[in-house]
Design an enzyme around this catalytic site. Structure first.
Site, PDB file in Angstrom:
ATOM      1  N   LYS A 108       0.896  -1.248  -0.056  1.00 59.41           N
ATOM      2  CA  LYS A 108       0.012  -0.045   0.011  1.00 59.41           C
ATOM      3  C   LYS A 108       0.688   1.254  -0.040  1.00 59.41           C
ATOM      4  CE  LYS A 108      -3.739  -0.685   2.910  1.00 59.41           C
ATOM      5  NZ  LYS A 108      -4.583  -1.008   4.029  1.00 59.41           N
ATOM      6  N   GLY A 166      -8.205   6.763  -1.110  1.00 59.06           N
ATOM      7  CA  GLY A 166      -9.210   6.736  -2.228  1.00 59.06           C
ATOM      8  C   GLY A 166      -9.328   5.467  -2.752  1.00 59.06           C
ATOM      9  N   GLY A 167      -8.937   4.331  -2.030  1.00 60.74           N
ATOM     10  CA  GLY A 167      -8.830   3.023  -2.760  1.00 60.74           C
ATOM     11  C   GLY A 167      -7.654   2.731  -3.731  1.00 60.74           C
ATOM     12  N   LYS A 193      -0.433  -7.569   5.922  1.00 62.25           N
ATOM     13  CA  LYS A 193      -0.850  -8.891   5.713  1.00 62.25           C
ATOM     14  C   LYS A 193      -2.194  -8.763   5.029  1.00 62.25           C
ATOM     15  CE  LYS A 193      -1.658 -13.236   6.359  1.00 62.25           C
ATOM     16  NZ  LYS A 193      -1.092 -13.997   5.451  1.00 62.25           N
ATOM     17  N   HIS A 224     -15.285  -4.475   6.487  1.00 60.48           N
ATOM     18  CA  HIS A 224     -14.871  -3.010   6.630  1.00 60.48           C
ATOM     19  C   HIS A 224     -15.772  -2.441   7.631  1.00 60.48           C
ATOM     20  CE1 HIS A 224     -13.053   0.804   5.283  1.00 60.48           C
ATOM     21  NE2 HIS A 224     -14.204   1.153   6.201  1.00 60.48           N
ATOM     22  N   GLU A 227     -10.511   3.349  10.729  1.00 62.75           N
ATOM     23  CA  GLU A 227     -11.074   2.215  10.011  1.00 62.75           C
ATOM     24  C   GLU A 227     -10.442   0.895  10.274  1.00 62.75           C
ATOM     25  OE1 GLU A 227     -12.319   4.496   5.916  1.00 62.75           O
ATOM     26  OE2 GLU A 227     -10.593   3.353   5.792  1.00 62.75           O
ATOM     27  N   ASN A 235      -9.051   8.336   8.901  1.00 67.74           N
ATOM     28  CA  ASN A 235      -9.522   9.647   8.141  1.00 67.74           C
ATOM     29  C   ASN A 235      -9.794  10.780   9.091  1.00 67.74           C
ATOM     30  OD1 ASN A 235      -9.193   8.166   5.607  1.00 67.74           O
ATOM     31  ND2 ASN A 235     -11.032   7.398   5.622  1.00 67.74           N
ATOM     32  N   ARG A 271     -11.340  13.536   8.536  1.00 67.28           N
ATOM     33  CA  ARG A 271     -12.087  14.530   8.047  1.00 67.28           C
ATOM     34  C   ARG A 271     -13.575  13.812   7.867  1.00 67.28           C
ATOM     35  NH1 ARG A 271     -13.335  10.858   3.975  1.00 67.28           N
ATOM     36  NH2 ARG A 271     -11.612   9.712   3.280  1.00 67.28           N
TER      37      ARG A 271
HETATM   38  P1  ADP Z   1      -7.949   4.016   1.098  1.00 64.38           P
HETATM   39  O1  ADP Z   1      -7.151   4.985   2.082  1.00 64.38           O
HETATM   40  O2  ADP Z   1      -7.067   4.030  -0.211  1.00 64.38           O
HETATM   41  O3  ADP Z   1      -9.383   3.865   1.060  1.00 64.38           O
HETATM   42  P2  ADP Z   1      -7.738   1.621   3.210  1.00 64.38           P
HETATM   43  O4  ADP Z   1      -6.556   1.403   3.757  1.00 64.38           O
HETATM   44  O5  ADP Z   1      -8.915   2.376   3.694  1.00 64.38           O
HETATM   45  O6  ADP Z   1      -7.307   2.663   1.644  1.00 64.38           O
HETATM   46  O7  ADP Z   1      -8.178   0.469   2.365  1.00 64.38           O
HETATM   47  C1  ADP Z   1      -9.436   0.497   1.426  1.00 64.38           C
HETATM   48  C2  ADP Z   1     -10.220  -0.790   1.300  1.00 64.38           C
HETATM   49  O8  ADP Z   1      -9.113  -1.729   0.600  1.00 64.38           O
HETATM   50  C3  ADP Z   1     -10.542  -1.525   2.423  1.00 64.38           C
HETATM   51  O9  ADP Z   1     -11.849  -0.943   2.711  1.00 64.38           O
HETATM   52  C4  ADP Z   1     -10.655  -2.981   1.993  1.00 64.38           C
HETATM   53  O10 ADP Z   1     -11.479  -3.354   1.317  1.00 64.38           O
HETATM   54  C5  ADP Z   1      -9.227  -2.978   1.318  1.00 64.38           C
HETATM   55  N1  ADP Z   1      -7.940  -3.412   1.970  1.00 64.38           N
HETATM   56  C6  ADP Z   1      -6.933  -2.490   2.414  1.00 64.38           C
HETATM   57  N2  ADP Z   1      -6.322  -2.949   3.306  1.00 64.38           N
HETATM   58  C7  ADP Z   1      -6.460  -4.502   3.203  1.00 64.38           C
HETATM   59  C8  ADP Z   1      -5.566  -5.521   3.670  1.00 64.38           C
HETATM   60  N3  ADP Z   1      -4.610  -5.662   4.528  1.00 64.38           N
HETATM   61  N4  ADP Z   1      -6.218  -6.815   3.454  1.00 64.38           N
HETATM   62  C9  ADP Z   1      -7.732  -6.861   2.693  1.00 64.38           C
HETATM   63  N5  ADP Z   1      -8.196  -5.864   2.325  1.00 64.38           N
HETATM   64  C10 ADP Z   1      -7.836  -4.757   2.383  1.00 64.38           C
END
Ligand code: ADP
Length: 463
Positions: free
Chosen positions: A158, A164-165, A201, A208, A275, A290, A292
């Site tokens: 990541k 924003g996913g 992991k 979520h 989250e 987040n 905000r």
């Molecule tokens: P962003 O800030 O880009 O939205 P997040 O960390 O909040 O990123 O993650 C967004 C979504 O991505 C989560 O709701 C989940 O669906 C998926 N995700 C993120 N990290 C993981 C992980 N370690 N394992 C499985 N899914 C994940």
């Protein structure tokens, strides 16, 4: 209290902030790009300033233009909404220097939470259970291989400064790691200006679950319970609900108390969301915070009766939170469907002119939107055009209300996600709360089979 607030945003969230300001007797300033001249947020604000062309980098993301608009109009605070500059520590700092109140946490808290690998460390220190992962950014392949081996595959790479996913890559075996690391670093650099990435992991098909908090400047932090946002496509939320269908009162209290303690430990003020992912054994792990207002804040407002935006404005103005943890009661169940201007099956964007538009109403329905008949949805921004929310005494009632609300929604001229939402709501798994972030896979086209190799490849054993 503030006299005038500039809203550094557009669309439904700009209107949502205008609603809160009107109820508080605060004047509003809308800013708009040339693509939004006829938008409702411009019409309903007391004053408005054009801040540039359609391109966001030259308008809604352009800090000098926003600050100048605030100075010209004499605004004493800026509400950033969500997206755009809402998590910009830089804007918060410039506001401080210009004696304009930024409605959000302090710049240092925004910066801490914006660097996700630092945020993970801070949360671990504050006693929050954090998803296992690298201790900070990972630079080299050797480092990544070691972390991934310790975590065991699958892992996810990541972007440290992502959001924003976007910018996430799932890695299922050791031989995929090196190319995925390089691509992720390159993508992070291009999308977020910082190439740092970290490893976590990867949890298969988690739920979520996120906790809404509010903090004031007197050390009071309260939580407003959780939302579940497991129905997602490409890590983007489609349906959110409050409370989660699987959380018990006891779990809610425990998770809420843990988040409140952690937020207090980092000096959190204003609205925020922590989250978590829940695995198959119902263990909850922090992934990010987040700093905000979130798109889905309305479902929490519906079950608690608390206006999060008004509270956010009041605490920014130096008032104490008007309620305590004891006053927060979760009543019934609320759902939100994000209505996007997009093809319901291919998800391709569908901007353009809306010919006919009629919103649902009746008991337990709330719609937040900037759209109306004969308006144009510009192609330049997020495709979210409306949020339809329903509240019921039970989850079943909220679902029944949502189905009839969607059936009574008329949007013609562009394609929308309404038909997709109706399909989701008709699924027995959804109705029974059997959801996870993999739920939407059933609606997506099956991946094309890889072409048969000409010769039998040698197999590399996975670590
Ligand atoms: P962003 O800030 O880009 O939205 P997040 O960390 O909040 O990123 O993650 C967004 C979504 O991505 C989560 O709701 C989940 O669906 C998926 N995700 C993120 N990290 C993981 C992980 N370690 N394992 C499985 N899914 C994940």
């Amino acid at each position: 209290m503030f006299k005038k607030i500039l809203i550094a945003n557009r669309g439904e969230i700009a209107l949502r902030v205008i609603c809160a300001c009107r109820e508080l007797g605060i004047r509003t300033v809308a800013v708009w790009s040339e693509a939004d001249e006829h938008s409702l947020h411009v019409r309903f604000a007391d004053e408005d300033v054009c801040i540039g062309p359609a391109r966001s980098s030259e308008s809604y993301l352009h800090v000098p233009a926003i600050i100048s608009a605030a100075e010209i109009t004499g605004a004493d605070a800026i509400h950033p909404g969500y997206g755009f500059l809402s998590e910009s520590a830089y804007l918060a700092e410039v506001c401080e220097a210009c004696h304009i109140k930024f409605i959000g946490p302090s710049p240092s808290v925004i910066r801490l939470m914006g660097e996700k690998s630092r945020a993970r460390r801070a949360m671990r220190k504050a006693g929050v259970s954090v998803l296992p992962g690298s201790d900070g950014p990972v630079d080299t392949e050797a480092e990544a291989q070691k972390v991934a081996r310790d975590l065991a595959y699958p892992v996810i790479i990541k972007a440290s400064n992502g959001g924003g996913g976007r910018g996430m890559r799932i890695v299922r075996s050791a031989d995929e790691l090196a190319p995925a690391l390089r691509t992720a670093q390159r993508e992070a650099q291009a999308a977020f200006g910082i190439g740092d990435v970290y490893l976590e992991k990867y949890v298969e098909a988690p739920r979520h679950i996120e906790v809404q908090i509010l903090g004031d400047h007197f050390g009071t932090v309260v939580h407003l319970g959780e939302r579940e946002c497991s129905v997602q496509r490409r890590h983007q939320k489609l349906i959110e609900e409050a409370p989660s269908p699987v959380m018990t009162d006891k779990q809610r209290k425990k998770l809420g108390a843990m988040v409140v303690d952690a937020a207090r430990a980092v000096g959190y003020t204003s609205a925020g969301t922590f989250e978590f992912l829940m695995d198959a054994q119902q263990h909850l792990y922090f992934i990010e915070a987040n700093t905000r207002l979130q798109v889905e804040h309305g479902v929490t407002e519906m079950v608690t009766g608390i206006d999060i935006v008004k509270e956010q404005i009041k605490v920014a103005a130096g008032e104490k939170l008007s309620f305590s943890q004891h006053d927060v009661q979760i009543s019934g169940h609320a759902l939100e469907c994000r209505i996007n201007a997009e093809h319901p099956e291919t998800f391709a964007p569908s901007p353009g002119r809306i010919d006919a538009f009629s919103l649902p109403g009746g008991p337990g329905v709330r719609v937040d939107t900037f759209a109306h008949a004969e308006c144009t949805v510009p192609p330049n921004y997020d495709s979210l055009i409306a949020k339809i929310m329903t509240h019921g005494r039970t989850r079943d009632e909220a679902i029944v209300r949502m189905r009839r609300a969607l059936e009574m929604t008329v949007i013609e001229g562009i394609q929308t996600s309404v038909p997709m939402h109706l399909k989701i709501l008709a699924e027995p798994d959804f109705q029974q709360g059997r959801i996870s972030t993999a739920f939407m896979d059933r609606f997506l086209p099956a991946p094309k089979p890889a072409p048969a190799p000409a010769t039998t490849p040698s197999t590399t054993p996975a670590a």
